[in-house]
Each structure stands twice: as structure tokens, then as C-alpha cells.
Write an enzyme that holds these catalytic residues in place. Structure first.
Site, PDB file in Angstrom:
ATOM      1  N   LYS A 224     -11.210  30.489  21.049  1.00  0.00           N
ATOM      2  CA  LYS A 224     -11.602  31.006  22.372  1.00  0.00           C
ATOM      3  C   LYS A 224     -11.808  32.512  22.284  1.00  0.00           C
ATOM      4  O   LYS A 224     -10.872  33.265  22.017  1.00  0.00           O
ATOM      5  CB  LYS A 224     -10.523  30.680  23.398  1.00  0.00           C
ATOM      6  CG  LYS A 224     -10.741  31.318  24.767  1.00  0.00           C
ATOM      7  CD  LYS A 224      -9.517  31.117  25.672  1.00  0.00           C
ATOM      8  CE  LYS A 224      -9.602  31.977  26.921  1.00  0.00           C
ATOM      9  NZ  LYS A 224      -8.366  31.892  27.739  1.00  0.00           N
ATOM     10  N   ASP A 229     -10.859  38.950  30.535  1.00  0.00           N
ATOM     11  CA  ASP A 229     -10.828  37.954  31.592  1.00  0.00           C
ATOM     12  C   ASP A 229     -10.361  38.593  32.887  1.00  0.00           C
ATOM     13  O   ASP A 229      -9.169  38.838  33.072  1.00  0.00           O
ATOM     14  CB  ASP A 229      -9.912  36.798  31.201  1.00  0.00           C
ATOM     15  CG  ASP A 229      -9.891  35.704  32.257  1.00  0.00           C
ATOM     16  OD1 ASP A 229     -10.820  35.675  33.087  1.00  0.00           O
ATOM     17  OD2 ASP A 229      -8.962  34.877  32.230  1.00  0.00           O
ATOM     18  N   LYS A 236      -7.871  37.902  39.133  1.00  0.00           N
ATOM     19  CA  LYS A 236      -6.465  38.073  38.774  1.00  0.00           C
ATOM     20  C   LYS A 236      -5.872  39.267  39.511  1.00  0.00           C
ATOM     21  O   LYS A 236      -6.567  40.254  39.775  1.00  0.00           O
ATOM     22  CB  LYS A 236      -6.323  38.329  37.264  1.00  0.00           C
ATOM     23  CG  LYS A 236      -6.640  37.162  36.357  1.00  0.00           C
ATOM     24  CD  LYS A 236      -6.487  37.586  34.910  1.00  0.00           C
ATOM     25  CE  LYS A 236      -6.825  36.463  33.936  1.00  0.00           C
ATOM     26  NZ  LYS A 236      -5.808  35.407  33.943  1.00  0.00           N
ATOM     27  N   ASP A 247      -7.334  38.062  25.592  1.00  0.00           N
ATOM     28  CA  ASP A 247      -7.780  36.702  25.850  1.00  0.00           C
ATOM     29  C   ASP A 247      -8.745  36.185  24.791  1.00  0.00           C
ATOM     30  O   ASP A 247      -9.186  35.041  24.871  1.00  0.00           O
ATOM     31  CB  ASP A 247      -8.402  36.598  27.249  1.00  0.00           C
ATOM     32  CG  ASP A 247      -8.166  35.239  27.882  1.00  0.00           C
ATOM     33  OD1 ASP A 247      -7.242  34.531  27.450  1.00  0.00           O
ATOM     34  OD2 ASP A 247      -8.905  34.878  28.808  1.00  0.00           O
ATOM     35  N   ASP A 306     -10.749  31.244  37.023  1.00  0.00           N
ATOM     36  CA  ASP A 306      -9.797  31.803  36.066  1.00  0.00           C
ATOM     37  C   ASP A 306      -9.371  30.770  35.025  1.00  0.00           C
ATOM     38  O   ASP A 306      -8.606  31.086  34.124  1.00  0.00           O
ATOM     39  CB  ASP A 306      -8.583  32.358  36.807  1.00  0.00           C
ATOM     40  CG  ASP A 306      -7.754  33.304  35.950  1.00  0.00           C
ATOM     41  OD1 ASP A 306      -8.292  33.808  34.942  1.00  0.00           O
ATOM     42  OD2 ASP A 306      -6.578  33.537  36.278  1.00  0.00           O
ATOM     43  N   GLU A 308     -11.372  29.593  32.781  1.00  0.00           N
ATOM     44  CA  GLU A 308     -12.674  29.690  32.111  1.00  0.00           C
ATOM     45  C   GLU A 308     -12.612  29.395  30.628  1.00  0.00           C
ATOM     46  O   GLU A 308     -13.622  29.003  30.026  1.00  0.00           O
ATOM     47  CB  GLU A 308     -13.271  31.088  32.337  1.00  0.00           C
ATOM     48  CG  GLU A 308     -12.828  32.165  31.375  1.00  0.00           C
ATOM     49  CD  GLU A 308     -11.324  32.435  31.369  1.00  0.00           C
ATOM     50  OE1 GLU A 308     -10.788  32.816  30.312  1.00  0.00           O
ATOM     51  OE2 GLU A 308     -10.675  32.271  32.414  1.00  0.00           O
ATOM     52  N   ARG A 310     -11.208  27.015  28.886  1.00  0.00           N
ATOM     53  CA  ARG A 310     -11.511  25.615  28.570  1.00  0.00           C
ATOM     54  C   ARG A 310     -12.994  25.299  28.787  1.00  0.00           C
ATOM     55  O   ARG A 310     -13.542  24.404  28.148  1.00  0.00           O
ATOM     56  CB  ARG A 310     -10.625  24.698  29.404  1.00  0.00           C
ATOM     57  CG  ARG A 310     -10.885  24.754  30.892  1.00  0.00           C
ATOM     58  CD  ARG A 310      -9.739  24.209  31.725  1.00  0.00           C
ATOM     59  NE  ARG A 310      -8.585  25.098  31.703  1.00  0.00           N
ATOM     60  CZ  ARG A 310      -7.448  24.860  32.355  1.00  0.00           C
ATOM     61  NH1 ARG A 310      -7.317  23.752  33.063  1.00  0.00           N
ATOM     62  NH2 ARG A 310      -6.449  25.715  32.288  1.00  0.00           N
TER      63      ARG A 310
END
Length: 456
Positions: A224, A229, A236, A247, A306, A308, A310
């Protein structure tokens, strides 16, 4: 490979360093001169794990002793580089091979400081190594690679910079790189990756690196690569966004493991896939309630922008499965739920194959790089139900790490051997060998598992 900070090839001025377990302490102390025995007693040194004792001599400092716990755990030695005074040190008594490699790796991990933007307050003590363990050197380089990538702010570690890292690795090891960027993702049917990254001024991309000879087992690594993010339109809070440069920690692990496989020349075909995006806010940001397409053909309702990671991974996992590899491993800083369950040091492992899970866990025990298996409890797929699409990307606070893994599993072909590591990639406080910031977790055990499965 050049010696990293904390090591020296040779030194005529190196002081002796005693490496002691608590069980060895009495015999060592009893062999000292009476004056040194009195010194040891006055310092209340007993060779407890993580301790250090400086030994006086006629010219001042004559040597030192460190206490360790498990001699095969690299972190047993990691306090030494900054507990000892600067200068060169050599181990006074021979260690067994496994312990020597652990010492080398642990010393390097303990010497690490991220110094791209400022110099470290002091240099670590240097360990004199006349004959380095080559695999330990490569393992250290891989761990440092993860730390450096994760520690680098997004300003200097966006999707393009991840691509640059992959291209540099490919040039070093004779691999090939293909990158699909921007709207070309739509043209080549990677719509989910595009949807997450389209709002950023930095174009989303899928980075693919391929290495190895035909006929060898095929291993696919997926990481990933969300380089920052914000949470998207489901923004967030400030404290949740503060460290979101990390991230892309899954991509950092996948890149470092690929580099390790190539450096050690493991006899496999290797495919590395990194969907690299920035989850930004702008006119093109994907929205809660939208239904997005995926490469596999499943429609996904966005319950929360949030969730995102996956979404970008599902296209990459589908693409990996299309190549029919023997094994798919994915790495992702995917859920806070995994950290609530297991804390920062223990990654959550999900696998659809018991043998693979057991092999990875056993490798973690061997190399002291642990992880913990969590269940793919398929009844919880109900938490991903959508009223208008094939599934939702989120939908409940229940079993967050499990439902995220179940989402990913929907994009892995039936009968495909697969494991997913939900990894924090971060130290939340300073500890010996574990400075606050980026961290490689279950990376060494992943390589040990691959080596046991596919090594010559």
C-alpha cells in the site's frame, strides 16, 4: 555494500567489549582482578539485559561489558551503540554464528538515526567487524530502507519518489519496471487506484517491478503506497493526520523485501506491485456514497473515504492474481483496529492458507521478528454489505482489521495462496534500537519464510 554508521573494518585503538548473559556473569566476575571485582560490585552490575558497565584502567577507560537477554535477538545488543562512549570497540570473546549475526544486525539497528534534515547529536560507538555476515548486512539495509522511506516527509516521498526508488532498485539488480500513471490507469482498467488518487496534484500510479528467471516459483509482493492520507472528504482530525506520511509503510516493506530477495538472489520470479497515491482533498476527490468500479468487476460503495488503502489495494491484488503466482503477500498500514488489538510492535497476519501462516509465524520465532495471526472470520462480511453495490469499503466499527482483510480477500482469486500483513510501520516512542519513527516489522521474518520455502 558500504559499512553503515556504527561499524569499522579495523581499528588499532578498539577497546574490548564483553558481551554477557546473566548466567555468565558470576564466572566472568570471578575471573577479574580483586580491584575490578570491587568496581563491578560498587556499580551493582549483574549483566541484566540492556545494561552496561564501563571498566576503568590505568589510562582511563579500559573496556566495557554489556548485559544481554536472548543472544539470538538482535535487539539484545541494540542499546550498546549509544550507551557506550563514542569510539571503536571489538567483542572480547568469540560468539556463536547465530549470535554474531544477531549482534551485527542489532548494532546496526541501534546505531540508526534519521539524519536527512539534521545531524545526530552524537555518533554511535563503532563495532569493529573484520568479517561481516553478508545476509545480516542485507537484512540491516532492508530495515534501514523501510525506516528511511517512512521517516521521509511526503514533500520528498510522494508517488513519483516511490517510483524513483523502484527504478533505482531495478537498475541495481537487473529488474524491469513498468509504471502506469494518471488517466492511463483508467485506460488500462485500474479504476479504483485512479479514484483514490485523482484529487492530488501528484498523479496516482501503479508501479510494477519484475525480476527473476522463468521456471522459478513466482512470488508477488503488493504494498500500500498511500504517500499521505488526509482521510479524504471524511477528513481525519489533526492528531490522526499528523503522522500520515507513514501511510506508505506497506509499500516501504514491499520495496525493501523485494530488494532483499534480489540482493540475496533468492531463486524466485518476483513481481512487486505498488499502487502509489495521495489521498487528497480537491474538486476531484472521491466522495462518500459514490460507487466506484474495480479491476475485478466488483462495484464498491464508498462508505468512508478514509478507508482508502483497501480500495487501491484491491486493483493491485486483482492484477497480481491474474498472473497466477505461487504466492501473494501484501503489506499495508491498513487499520487502527490492528494497533488497538495488538499494539505497535506486533503486526496482524491474515492468511487463507494455514501452511503459509504457520511458516511465517515459525520464521518470526526463529529470527525474533514476531507477528500474530488474526482470523478471516467470514461471517463478518455482513459488515461490508451495500444496498446499491456489490460491497462497501467499510460500514462498521466492529472487527475493523478483520473486515479490512475480508475486503481484500474478495479480490484474491479462489485457490490463490495469499497473506496480508496489517503493519504499523512505526515506533511511537524511543527505545534502544527502536528510535521513534518509521520501523520495519515482520520484514525479516517474511524473508526468512521465503528463504525457507524457496531458497536453494
Amino acid at each position: 555494500m558500504n559499512l553503515p554508521s556504527g561499524f569499522a573494518d579495523s581499528s588499532s585503538s578498539a577497546r574490548p567489549l564483553q558481551v554477557l548473559q546473566a548466567a555468565q556473569f558470576n564466572a566472568w566476575r570471578d575471573g577479574l582482578a580483586p580491584a575490578l571485582q570491587a568496581w563491578v560490585e560498587a556499580q551493582q552490575f549483574s549483566a541484566a539485559a540492556g545494561t552496561l558497565l564501563l571498566l576503568p584502567g590505568e589510562d582511563g577507560l579500559a573496556g566495557a561489558a554489556i548485559g544481554i537477554g536472548d543472544p539470538l535477538d538482535p535487539y539484545s545488543y541494540a542499546h550498546a551503540p549509544f550507551a557506550l562512549p563514542p569510539g571503536d570497540w571489538h567483542v572480547a570473546a568469540a560468539l556463536e554464528d547465530g549470535a554474531r549475526a544477531a549482534l551485527q544486525l542489532g548494532w546496526g539497528l541501534g546505531s540508526y538515526r534519521f539524519d536527512r534534515y539534521r545531524k545526530a547529536a552524537r555518533a554511535p560507538a563503532r563495532l569493529v567487524l573484520s568479517d561481516r555476515d553478508a545476509e545480516a548486512s542485507d537484512l540491516l539495509a532492508a530495515c534501514v530502507r523501510v525506516r528511511d522511506l517512512v521517516n521521509t516527509p511526503t514533500e520528498h516521498m510522494g508517488p513519483q519518489e516511490l517510483e524513483d526508488v523502484a527504478r533505482a532498485m531495478a537498475a541495481t539488480h537487473g529488474a524491469q519496471v513498468q509504471v502506469i500513471t494518471g488517466d492511463e490507469l483508467l485506460a488500462q482498467n485500474f479504476p479504483a487506484i485512479h479514484a483514490v488518487g485523482r484529487a492530488s496534484h501528484r498523479a496516482p500510479r501503479l508501479i510494477a517491478l519484475r525480476w527473476g528467471q522463468g521456471g522459478h516459483p513466482h512470488v508477488a509482493l503488493v504494498g500500500k503506497g498511500v504517500c499521505f492520507d488526509t482521510g479524504g472528504l471524511d477528513l481525519k482530525p489533526a492528531d490522526g493526520m499528523r503522522n500520515m506520511k507513514k501511510d506508505m509503510g506497506g509499500a516501504a516493506h514491499a520495496l525493501a523485501l523485494a530488494e532483499l530477495v534480489m540482493a540475496r538472489k533468492l531463486p524466485v520470479q518476483l513481481t512487486l506491485l505498488v499502487p502509489a497515491v495521495e489521498n487528497a482533498i480537491g474538486p476531484e476527490a472521491f466522495r462518500p456514497g459514490e460507487v466506484i468500479a474495480t479491476r475485478q468487476g466488483l462495484s464498491v460503495e464508498i462508505d468512508n473515504t478514509d478507508a482508502e488503502g483497501r480500495v487501491v489495494l484491491c486493483d493491485a491484488l486483482t492484477y497480481a492474481g491474474e498472473q497466477h503466482p505461487d504466492l501473494i503477500l501484501d503489506f499495508a498500514t491498513l487499520t487502527g483496529a490492528a494497533r488497538i488489538a495488538l499494539g505497535p510492535d506486533l503486526p496482524a497476519l491474515f492468511a487463507n492458507d494455514d501452511a503459509l501462516a504457520n511458516d511465517w509465524i515459525a520464521a518470526g520465532e526463529r529470527v525474533r521478528d514476531p507477528l500474530w495471526r488474526m482470523p478471516l472470520w467470514r461471517p463478518y462480511l455482513r459488515y461490508l454489505n451495500s444496498g446499491i453495490a456489490d460491497l462497501a469499503n467499510a460500514g462498521s466499527r466492529m472487527a475493523g482489521a478483520v473486515t479490512a482483510a475480508l475486503y481484500l480477500e474478495r479480490f484474491v482469486p479462489d485457490a490463490q495462496t495469499w497473506a496480508h500483513l496489517d503493519v504499523y510501520a512505526w515506533n511511537d516512542s524511543d527505545r534502544p534500537g527502536r528510535p521513534a519513527g518509521g520501523e520495519a516489522l515482520a520484514l525479516r521474518s517474511a524473508f526468512a519464510m521465503l528463504k525457507a520455502r524457496y531458497g536453494a
